[in-house]
Design a protein around this motif. Structure first.
Motif, mmCIF file in Angstrom:
data_model
loop_
_atom_site.group_PDB
_atom_site.id
_atom_site.type_symbol
_atom_site.label_atom_id
_atom_site.label_comp_id
_atom_site.label_asym_id
_atom_site.label_seq_id
_atom_site.Cartn_x
_atom_site.Cartn_y
_atom_site.Cartn_z
ATOM 1 N N ASP A 131 0.990 -1.132 -0.300
ATOM 2 C CA ASP A 131 -0.100 0.531 -0.199
ATOM 3 C C ASP A 131 0.401 1.390 -0.057
ATOM 4 O O ASP A 131 0.787 2.240 0.979
ATOM 5 C CB ASP A 131 -1.083 0.574 0.760
ATOM 6 N N ARG A 132 1.746 1.267 -0.862
ATOM 7 C CA ARG A 132 2.584 2.059 -1.083
ATOM 8 C C ARG A 132 2.289 2.752 -2.768
ATOM 9 O O ARG A 132 2.618 1.864 -3.609
ATOM 10 C CB ARG A 132 3.760 1.917 -0.734
ATOM 11 N N ASP A 133 3.477 4.105 -3.424
ATOM 12 C CA ASP A 133 3.486 4.528 -4.290
ATOM 13 C C ASP A 133 4.389 3.520 -5.179
ATOM 14 O O ASP A 133 5.330 3.229 -3.831
ATOM 15 C CB ASP A 133 3.658 5.539 -4.414
ATOM 16 N N PRO A 134 4.472 3.445 -6.356
ATOM 17 C CA PRO A 134 3.116 2.997 -6.954
ATOM 18 C C PRO A 134 2.341 1.797 -6.714
ATOM 19 O O PRO A 134 3.295 0.854 -6.813
ATOM 20 C CB PRO A 134 4.258 2.396 -8.284
ATOM 21 N N LEU A 135 1.102 2.204 -7.016
ATOM 22 C CA LEU A 135 0.129 1.174 -6.111
ATOM 23 C C LEU A 135 -0.170 0.084 -7.628
ATOM 24 O O LEU A 135 0.148 0.980 -8.741
ATOM 25 C CB LEU A 135 -0.849 2.455 -5.771
ATOM 26 N N PRO A 136 -0.444 -1.222 -7.207
ATOM 27 C CA PRO A 136 -0.732 -2.003 -8.282
ATOM 28 C C PRO A 136 -1.969 -0.732 -9.490
ATOM 29 O O PRO A 136 -3.162 -0.180 -8.717
ATOM 30 C CB PRO A 136 -1.337 -3.068 -7.547
ATOM 31 N N GLY A 137 -2.733 -1.170 -10.453
ATOM 32 C CA GLY A 137 -3.005 -0.266 -10.919
ATOM 33 C C GLY A 137 -4.692 -0.367 -10.759
ATOM 34 O O GLY A 137 -5.315 0.579 -10.867
ATOM 35 N N ALA A 138 -4.774 -1.963 -11.006
ATOM 36 C CA ALA A 138 -5.936 -1.899 -10.174
ATOM 37 C C ALA A 138 -6.354 -1.212 -8.957
ATOM 38 O O ALA A 138 -7.246 -1.313 -8.493
ATOM 39 C CB ALA A 138 -6.164 -3.338 -9.814
ATOM 40 N N VAL A 139 -5.221 -1.104 -7.791
ATOM 41 C CA VAL A 139 -5.935 -0.206 -6.939
ATOM 42 C C VAL A 139 -6.228 0.832 -7.395
ATOM 43 O O VAL A 139 -7.045 1.783 -6.496
ATOM 44 C CB VAL A 139 -4.835 -0.566 -5.935
ATOM 45 N N ALA A 140 -5.474 1.549 -7.885
ATOM 46 C CA ALA A 140 -4.778 2.855 -8.237
ATOM 47 C C ALA A 140 -6.002 3.326 -8.768
ATOM 48 O O ALA A 140 -6.728 4.528 -8.742
ATOM 49 C CB ALA A 140 -3.708 3.330 -9.196
ATOM 50 N N GLY A 141 -6.957 2.437 -9.864
ATOM 51 C CA GLY A 141 -8.012 2.637 -10.585
ATOM 52 C C GLY A 141 -8.981 2.790 -9.794
ATOM 53 O O GLY A 141 -10.192 3.825 -9.509
ATOM 54 N N LEU A 142 -9.250 1.916 -8.484
ATOM 55 C CA LEU A 142 -9.861 1.793 -7.480
ATOM 56 C C LEU A 142 -10.355 3.193 -6.357
ATOM 57 O O LEU A 142 -11.373 3.981 -6.199
ATOM 58 C CB LEU A 142 -10.195 0.742 -6.761
ATOM 59 N N PHE A 159 -14.982 -9.101 -2.198
ATOM 60 C CA PHE A 159 -15.205 -7.819 -1.450
ATOM 61 C C PHE A 159 -14.328 -7.107 -0.333
ATOM 62 O O PHE A 159 -14.495 -5.992 -0.147
ATOM 63 C CB PHE A 159 -16.724 -7.760 -1.381
ATOM 64 N N LYS A 160 -14.684 -8.406 1.003
ATOM 65 C CA LYS A 160 -13.565 -7.272 1.692
ATOM 66 C C LYS A 160 -12.123 -6.765 1.177
ATOM 67 O O LYS A 160 -11.580 -5.988 2.034
ATOM 68 C CB LYS A 160 -13.448 -8.167 3.235
ATOM 69 N N ASN A 161 -12.022 -7.393 0.207
ATOM 70 C CA ASN A 161 -10.364 -7.370 0.197
ATOM 71 C C ASN A 161 -10.925 -5.838 -0.383
ATOM 72 O O ASN A 161 -9.472 -4.907 -0.404
ATOM 73 C CB ASN A 161 -9.349 -8.404 -1.087
ATOM 74 N N LEU A 162 -11.545 -5.773 -1.541
ATOM 75 C CA LEU A 162 -11.538 -4.434 -1.631
ATOM 76 C C LEU A 162 -11.616 -3.244 -1.025
ATOM 77 O O LEU A 162 -10.976 -2.610 -0.962
ATOM 78 C CB LEU A 162 -12.962 -3.756 -3.277
ATOM 79 N N LEU A 163 -12.926 -3.364 0.112
ATOM 80 C CA LEU A 163 -13.122 -2.872 1.510
ATOM 81 C C LEU A 163 -12.042 -2.427 2.000
ATOM 82 O O LEU A 163 -10.684 -0.561 2.306
ATOM 83 C CB LEU A 163 -13.744 -3.173 1.606
ATOM 84 N N ASP A 164 -9.977 -3.499 2.020
ATOM 85 C CA ASP A 164 -9.219 -3.391 2.561
ATOM 86 C C ASP A 164 -8.301 -2.967 2.038
ATOM 87 O O ASP A 164 -7.377 -1.763 2.897
ATOM 88 C CB ASP A 164 -8.789 -4.549 2.602
ATOM 89 N N TRP A 165 -8.091 -2.529 0.459
ATOM 90 C CA TRP A 165 -8.053 -0.987 -0.234
ATOM 91 C C TRP A 165 -7.802 -0.129 -0.144
ATOM 92 O O TRP A 165 -7.206 1.067 -0.134
ATOM 93 C CB TRP A 165 -7.737 -1.901 -1.504
ATOM 94 N N THR A 166 -8.757 0.181 0.609
ATOM 95 C CA THR A 166 -9.630 1.572 0.627
ATOM 96 C C THR A 166 -8.575 1.900 2.223
ATOM 97 O O THR A 166 -8.972 3.268 2.759
ATOM 98 C CB THR A 166 -11.249 2.225 1.115
#
Length: 162
Positions: free
Chosen positions: A31-42, A67-74
């Motif tokens: 969770d740092r730059d550069p973020l994975p592309g899909a995470v940066a897009g989200l 879905f929890k994984n998506l939330l964790d990236w926020t």
């Protein structure tokens, strides 16, 4: 359900996030730059949104893992337009046969959203039990009560976003 919400969103701009499967498994070390592309897009989509409406069923008594994984990236997003303080709501569409009727997923999502400091708009947080026959051949929800609830949630988010 979210495609139905978009169809009902008369006059409101909606964007459906369709890259759930592209998100890598959350690892705080990544969770740092550069973020994975899909995470940066989200995160870019969240930053641009006036409000966020989530939709989830309940799986095995909790939020589905992806879905929890998506939330964790926020959680670690420190940008000014992150999910922190952003109006959020959710539609829980667990089937009526689920042992808890979707209450566990609903409560789990509330806990995560409060943890990240989101502005939880209670009027936009609904449990709408659906059966497969409530989905039309076009993939949209046909159940009038569920459609009305979804539209009410969307309007509550619009009002909260100002």
């Amino acid at each position: 359900m979210l495609r139905t919400v978009a169809a009902l969103a008369d006059g409101l701009t909606t964007e459906l996030h369709t890259d759930l499967a592209a998100l890598p498994a959350f690892n705080p070390d990544d969770d740092r730059d550069p973020l994975p592309g899909a995470v940066a897009g989200l995160r870019t989509r969240i930053h641009a949104a006036g409000a966020v409406l989530f939709c989830t069923p309940e799986y095995a008594g909790a939020l589905p893992g992806a879905f929890k994984n998506l939330l964790d990236w926020t959680v670690g997003d420190a940008e000014p337009d992150s999910i922190h303080a952003k109006p959020v709501g959710w539609l829980n569409v667990s089937g009526p046969a689920a042992p808890s009727g979707g209450a566990d997923a609903h409560d789990s999502l509330a806990k995560v959203m409060r943890y990240v400091g989101a502005n939880v708009v209670e009027a936009a947080c609904l449990r709408l039990p659906l059966t497969r026959d409530a989905v039309g051949t076009d993939g949209l929800i046909t159940d009038r009560e569920a459609r009305a609830g979804a539209l009410a949630a969307l309007r509550a988010l619009r009002d909260a976003a100002g």
